[in-house]
Design an enzyme around this catalytic site. Structure first.
Site, PDB file in Angstrom:
ATOM      1  CG  ASP A  78     -22.834 -11.728  -9.625  1.00 38.72           C
ATOM      2  OD1 ASP A  78     -23.449 -12.788  -9.393  1.00 38.72           O
ATOM      3  OD2 ASP A  78     -21.704 -11.492  -9.153  1.00 38.72           O
ATOM      4  CB  SER A  79     -25.396  -7.559  -6.181  1.00 39.66           C
ATOM      5  OG  SER A  79     -26.382  -8.538  -5.949  1.00 39.66           O
ATOM      6  CG  HIS A  96     -25.994  -2.346  -4.370  1.00 41.33           C
ATOM      7  ND1 HIS A  96     -26.892  -2.074  -3.353  1.00 41.33           N
ATOM      8  CD2 HIS A  96     -25.938  -3.702  -4.457  1.00 41.33           C
ATOM      9  CE1 HIS A  96     -27.342  -3.215  -2.864  1.00 41.33           C
ATOM     10  NE2 HIS A  96     -26.777  -4.210  -3.514  1.00 41.33           N
ATOM     11  CE1 TYR A 115     -22.547 -11.007   4.386  1.00 38.88           C
ATOM     12  CE2 TYR A 115     -23.492 -10.988   2.181  1.00 38.88           C
ATOM     13  CZ  TYR A 115     -22.692 -11.581   3.131  1.00 38.88           C
ATOM     14  OH  TYR A 115     -22.031 -12.751   2.846  1.00 38.88           O
ATOM     15  CG  ASP A 116     -30.230  -4.974   2.913  1.00 37.37           C
ATOM     16  OD1 ASP A 116     -29.258  -4.453   2.327  1.00 37.37           O
ATOM     17  OD2 ASP A 116     -31.281  -5.275   2.325  1.00 37.37           O
ATOM     18  CE  LYS A 168     -31.051  -2.607  -0.373  1.00 34.95           C
ATOM     19  NZ  LYS A 168     -31.220  -4.067  -0.287  1.00 34.95           N
ATOM     20  CB  THR A 218     -32.214 -13.732  -9.703  1.00 35.43           C
ATOM     21  OG1 THR A 218     -31.740 -13.995  -8.379  1.00 35.43           O
ATOM     22  CG2 THR A 218     -33.567 -13.057  -9.604  1.00 35.43           C
ATOM     23  CG  ASN A 228     -31.945 -13.271  -3.791  1.00 34.97           C
ATOM     24  OD1 ASN A 228     -32.988 -12.892  -3.265  1.00 34.97           O
ATOM     25  ND2 ASN A 228     -30.753 -13.008  -3.296  1.00 34.97           N
TER      26      ASN A 228
END
Ligand code: ITT
Length: 231
Positions: free
Chosen positions: A96-97, A209, A183-184, A204, A35, A37
């Site tokens: 991937d999320s 997820h 989007y948290d 969290k 990633t 990210n």
């Protein structure tokens, strides 16, 4: 999509074929995360803990951008893991999320990162999501949503296993909190009044997820290699 979380992996014999060091005893394990990210890399390191040395691809300019042409989170995770593990030695995990919102037919889903355009900021993505829901006057149960994460583990271009995680919740009326990423700030997990943007990261990490999927990945990896007092 199947509500049951899935994890599939190769048999022990097949694992040793593609990962000959699988039965070696080591005190910490290196994992490359496919990633760019940095938020994902950071969460993965935090969740896996100090027995893992996690590094992402930031700075690895020779690894080409991988086209995410799959139709599911799992397919895209597999594509990323296979492509990067062909380029780099060692164990590679891809994540991937994304966020699925019921009233939007599961959007943004696998397009979560580019929902408001390739170079949109997190705030712009959130703005687009909230305005779509306002247009539909979606209230209460209609704002049901979930985050999904698919992880794929690969070595030398071979998938060793895939591991999924999901967390259910709903979309808040407005963005709240500045923790986390993506989007948290608009995701209210079921049973909480605070968004993922407001909850402490440790909270969290207990049930996100990504945490659910990583728990399965760790269960797959740890008995094979890592010695700990409390495996
Ligand atoms: P890589 O493909 O390089 O891993 P990416 O950010 O493009 O990075 P994805 O294609 O998997 O990754 O898109 C995931 C997007 O879904 C991410 O950019 C966020 O917008 C969102 N997302 C995923 N997990 C999230 C989380 O824990 N909190 C908030 N948003 C999340």
């Amino acid at each position: 999509m199947d509500r049951n979380m899935q994890h599939r992996h190769l048999s022990a014999d097949e694992v040793s074929k593609y990962w000959p060091e699988a039965d070696a005893t080591i005190s910490s394990m290196q994992l490359i995360v496919a990633t760019r990210n940095a938020h994902k890399t950071c969460e993965i390191q935090r969740i896996l803990g100090p027995k893992f040395e996690v590094r992402g691809l930031s700075g690895d300019d020779e690894i080409p951008e991988i086209h995410e042409s799959g139709k599911s989170f799992e397919e895209n995770a597999r594509l990323k893991a296979v492509a990067v593990s062909r380029e780099l030695p060692g164990l590679v995990v891809a994540d991937d999320s994304g966020l699925e919102v019921d009233v939007l037919g599961g959007a943004p889903g696998i397009h979560s990162a580019r929902y408001a355009g390739a170079s949109a900021t997190d705030n712009e993505k959130i703005g687009k999501l909230l305005s779509e829901l306002t247009k539909l006057t979606a209230k209460g149960g209609q704002r049901r949503a979930r985050f999904r994460c698919a992880l794929a583990l690969a070595r030398g271009g071979h998938i060793l296993g895939t591991f999924d995680g999901v967390v259910d919740g709903k979309i808040a009326d407005r963005a709240r909190g500045s923790r986390g990423f993506g989007y948290d700030p608009v995701f209210l997990p079921n049973g909480f009044d605070q968004t993922f943007g407001e909850l402490a990261s440790a909270e969290k990490d207990r049930f996100s997820h990504r945490a659910c999927a990583l728990k399965k990945l760790r269960a797959f990896l740890s008995p094979r290699t890592i010695t700990t007092e409390r495996n």
